[in-house]
Design an enzyme around this catalytic site. Structure first.
Site, PDB file in Angstrom:
ATOM      1  N   TYR A 136       0.832  -1.213   0.000  1.00 23.68           N
ATOM      2  CA  TYR A 136       0.000   0.000   0.000  1.00 23.68           C
ATOM      3  C   TYR A 136       0.865   1.262   0.000  1.00 23.68           C
ATOM      4  O   TYR A 136       0.401   2.339   0.357  1.00 23.68           O
ATOM      5  CB  TYR A 136      -0.896   0.035   1.244  1.00 23.68           C
ATOM      6  CG  TYR A 136      -2.141  -0.834   1.173  1.00 23.68           C
ATOM      7  CD1 TYR A 136      -2.069  -2.194   0.899  1.00 23.68           C
ATOM      8  CD2 TYR A 136      -3.399  -0.288   1.426  1.00 23.68           C
ATOM      9  CE1 TYR A 136      -3.197  -2.983   0.880  1.00 23.68           C
ATOM     10  CE2 TYR A 136      -4.548  -1.077   1.407  1.00 23.68           C
ATOM     11  CZ  TYR A 136      -4.440  -2.427   1.136  1.00 23.68           C
ATOM     12  OH  TYR A 136      -5.566  -3.200   1.122  1.00 23.68           O
ATOM     13  N   LYS A 187       5.630 -14.500   2.103  1.00 17.97           N
ATOM     14  CA  LYS A 187       5.584 -15.156   0.786  1.00 17.97           C
ATOM     15  C   LYS A 187       7.003 -15.126   0.222  1.00 17.97           C
ATOM     16  O   LYS A 187       7.233 -14.785  -0.933  1.00 17.97           O
ATOM     17  CB  LYS A 187       4.578 -14.426  -0.124  1.00 17.97           C
ATOM     18  CG  LYS A 187       4.205 -15.177  -1.391  1.00 17.97           C
ATOM     19  CD  LYS A 187       3.480 -16.495  -1.160  1.00 17.97           C
ATOM     20  CE  LYS A 187       3.471 -17.322  -2.437  1.00 17.97           C
ATOM     21  NZ  LYS A 187       2.876 -18.662  -2.234  1.00 17.97           N
ATOM     22  N   ASP A 220      -0.497 -18.288   1.565  1.00 16.56           N
ATOM     23  CA  ASP A 220      -1.512 -19.185   0.997  1.00 16.56           C
ATOM     24  C   ASP A 220      -1.778 -20.346   1.958  1.00 16.56           C
ATOM     25  O   ASP A 220      -2.921 -20.710   2.225  1.00 16.56           O
ATOM     26  CB  ASP A 220      -1.100 -19.680  -0.401  1.00 16.56           C
ATOM     27  CG  ASP A 220       0.351 -20.162  -0.456  1.00 16.56           C
ATOM     28  OD1 ASP A 220       1.123 -19.882   0.478  1.00 16.56           O
ATOM     29  OD2 ASP A 220       0.713 -20.818  -1.460  1.00 16.56           O
ATOM     30  N   ASP A 244      -4.724  -7.693   5.087  1.00 14.03           N
ATOM     31  CA  ASP A 244      -6.029  -7.202   4.633  1.00 14.03           C
ATOM     32  C   ASP A 244      -6.904  -8.389   4.231  1.00 14.03           C
ATOM     33  O   ASP A 244      -8.060  -8.506   4.646  1.00 14.03           O
ATOM     34  CB  ASP A 244      -5.823  -6.257   3.438  1.00 14.03           C
ATOM     35  CG  ASP A 244      -7.134  -5.799   2.830  1.00 14.03           C
ATOM     36  OD1 ASP A 244      -8.085  -5.553   3.607  1.00 14.03           O
ATOM     37  OD2 ASP A 244      -7.221  -5.696   1.587  1.00 14.03           O
ATOM     38  N   ASP A 248     -10.294 -10.363   6.465  1.00 12.72           N
ATOM     39  CA  ASP A 248     -11.659 -10.618   5.985  1.00 12.72           C
ATOM     40  C   ASP A 248     -12.016 -12.087   6.179  1.00 12.72           C
ATOM     41  O   ASP A 248     -13.133 -12.424   6.590  1.00 12.72           O
ATOM     42  CB  ASP A 248     -11.806 -10.254   4.493  1.00 12.72           C
ATOM     43  CG  ASP A 248     -12.291  -8.819   4.292  1.00 12.72           C
ATOM     44  OD1 ASP A 248     -12.081  -7.985   5.196  1.00 12.72           O
ATOM     45  OD2 ASP A 248     -12.885  -8.529   3.234  1.00 12.72           O
TER      46      ASP A 248
HETATM   47  C1  IPM Z   1      -9.734  -2.718   5.231  1.00 18.09           C
HETATM   48  C2  IPM Z   1     -10.374  -2.340   3.953  1.00 18.09           C
HETATM   49  C3  IPM Z   1      -9.583  -1.309   3.201  1.00 18.09           C
HETATM   50  C4  IPM Z   1      -8.202  -1.828   2.919  1.00 18.09           C
HETATM   51  C5  IPM Z   1     -10.308  -0.904   1.938  1.00 18.09           C
HETATM   52  C6  IPM Z   1     -11.565  -0.123   2.246  1.00 18.09           C
HETATM   53  C7  IPM Z   1      -9.441  -0.191   0.982  1.00 18.09           C
HETATM   54  O1  IPM Z   1     -10.588  -3.458   3.167  1.00 18.09           O
HETATM   55  O2  IPM Z   1      -9.557  -1.861   6.094  1.00 18.09           O
HETATM   56  O3  IPM Z   1      -9.396  -3.878   5.398  1.00 18.09           O
HETATM   57  O4  IPM Z   1      -7.947  -2.570   2.006  1.00 18.09           O
HETATM   58  O5  IPM Z   1      -7.302  -1.452   3.659  1.00 18.09           O
HETATM   59 MG    MG Z   2      -9.986  -5.243   4.050  1.00 22.32          MG
END
Ligand code: IPM
Ligand code: MG
Length: 350
Positions: A136, A187, A220, A244, A248
């Site tokens: 990022y 990785k 992975d 990230d 999720d």
């Molecule tokens: C998170 C989100 C953000 C990220 C998005 C909204 C860009 O997915 O905070 O995990 O990727 O950082």
């Molecule tokens: Mg995210």
């Protein structure tokens, strides 16, 4: 009376709805506790604001935020603005500008919540996401735009200082948990420069923490371990993009994206830290009053912890667990409760 200045940025989608609910619960908590008070200022920065004014954060906005003790953030992302514009317009300038390099993402199956895993009770993780560089970093560009020979580059940036500080942060945090176990996610088999350095620095830092058990997992492979052997993981440290994605997955495995909280910390406290639910804007349910506020409540508990109110933080978490355990659940968790009903139940439980 201890007083904290909170900057509230509801942002887009369900962000303003859950932040309002979060503030309602925080007010109830402060009234009950009696020892602290929150002084809240609202900032209207969002995608509609951007479409009207041409910017998310106005001139001098970041400077103004510096005067706050914490930032309570909803979500950013809109169907009217490209995602990379909204992200780089609002959330990243705050997270990166305030050097909030440690992103802390706990995951656990709360009482009354069903994990899609049969062995979901084994989930009790904290994912530490490097939050200031890596994939990022914003390092890249486009050349020969629009031509058949167009090139796009996106360079992940890993600095020794950036890598060392996040690993050190992860070891410190792992040392405060009973399992004292830290998993390095990498990785470095395919990416042989930045990722190999990432691993090397981890094991250098590990020498300062002999009482913490460590292991190393490819990104992975760690997804399969999260699903098949969740109980074998405790604290996980991973790069910006890897964490990230893993967070999720962690949220879904713990029952819903609607419960997962996060703290964007500047551990040295040179700048305010930012606290947000990880779910994002959720256009499909915006304005319907059914957003799950639990992620924001849990986030608020992390904010209180950071502000130095551990008793109030624990009390809030206990109230959340009492409410989910009693079956007051929003639709994402299989229930029928509205945002307002979950909020009132948590206020009552406090
Ligand atoms: C998170 C989100 C953000 C990220 C998005 C909204 C860009 O997915 O905070 O995990 O990727 O950082
Ligand atoms: Mg995210």
């Amino acid at each position: 009376m201890r007083e904290y200045k909170i900057a509230a940025i509801g942002g887009d989608g369900i962000g303003p709805e859950v932040i309002a609910a979060g503030l309602q619960v925080l007010e109830a908590l402060a009234a009950k506790d009696g020892g602290f008070r929150l002084q809240v200022e609202h900032f209207p920065w969002s995608s509609p604001y951007y479409l009207k004014h041409g910017h998310y954060i106005p001139e001098g906005g970041l400077e103004k935020l510096k005067g706050f003790d914490a930032i309570f953030f909803g979500a950013v992302g809109s169907q009217e603005v490209p995602d990379h514009v909204s992200l780089w317009g609002l959330r990243l300038p705050i997270a990166q500008g305030f050097d909030q390099y440690a992103n802390v993402r706990p995951a656990r199956v709360l009482p009354g919540v069903k994990s899609p895993l049969v062995n979901g009770q084994g989930i009790d993780w904290v994912i530490i996401r490097e939050n200031s560089e890596g994939e990022y970093a914003g390092n890249g560009g486009r050349t020969h735009r629009g031509l058949p020979i167009e090139v796009g580059t996106e360079t992940a940036v890993f600095t020794r200082a950036g890598v060392e500080r996040i690993h050190r942060f992860a070891f410190e945090l792992a040392g405060k948990r009973p399992a004292r176990h830290l998993t390095l996610v990498t990785k470095s088999n395919a990416q042989r420069f930045g990722m190999v350095m990432w691993d090397e620095i981890f094991f250098e830092v590990a020498r300062d923490y002999p009482d913490i058990r460590t292991d190393r997992e490819l990104v992975d492979a760690v997804t399969t371990r999260m699903v098949l052997k969740p109980q074998t993981l405790d604290v996980i440290v991973a790069t910006n993009l890897h964490a990230d994605i893993l967070s999720d997955l962690a949220a879904a495995l713990s029952g819903s994206l609607g419960i997962a909280p996060t703290a964007n910390l500047n551990p040295e406290r040179r700048f305010p830290s930012m606290f947000e639910p990880i779910h994002g804007s959720a256009f499909d349910i915006t304005g319907r009053g059914i957003a799950n506020p639990i992620a924001t409540f849990w986030t608020a508990s992390m904010m209180l912890e950071h502000l130095g109110e551990p008793a109030a933080a624990a009390r809030l978490l206990a109230a959340i667990e009492k409410v989910t355990g009693s079956g007051v659940l929003s639709p994402d968790l299989g229930g029928k409760a509205t945002t307002a009903e979950v909020t009132l139940a948590v206020c009552a439980a406090l």
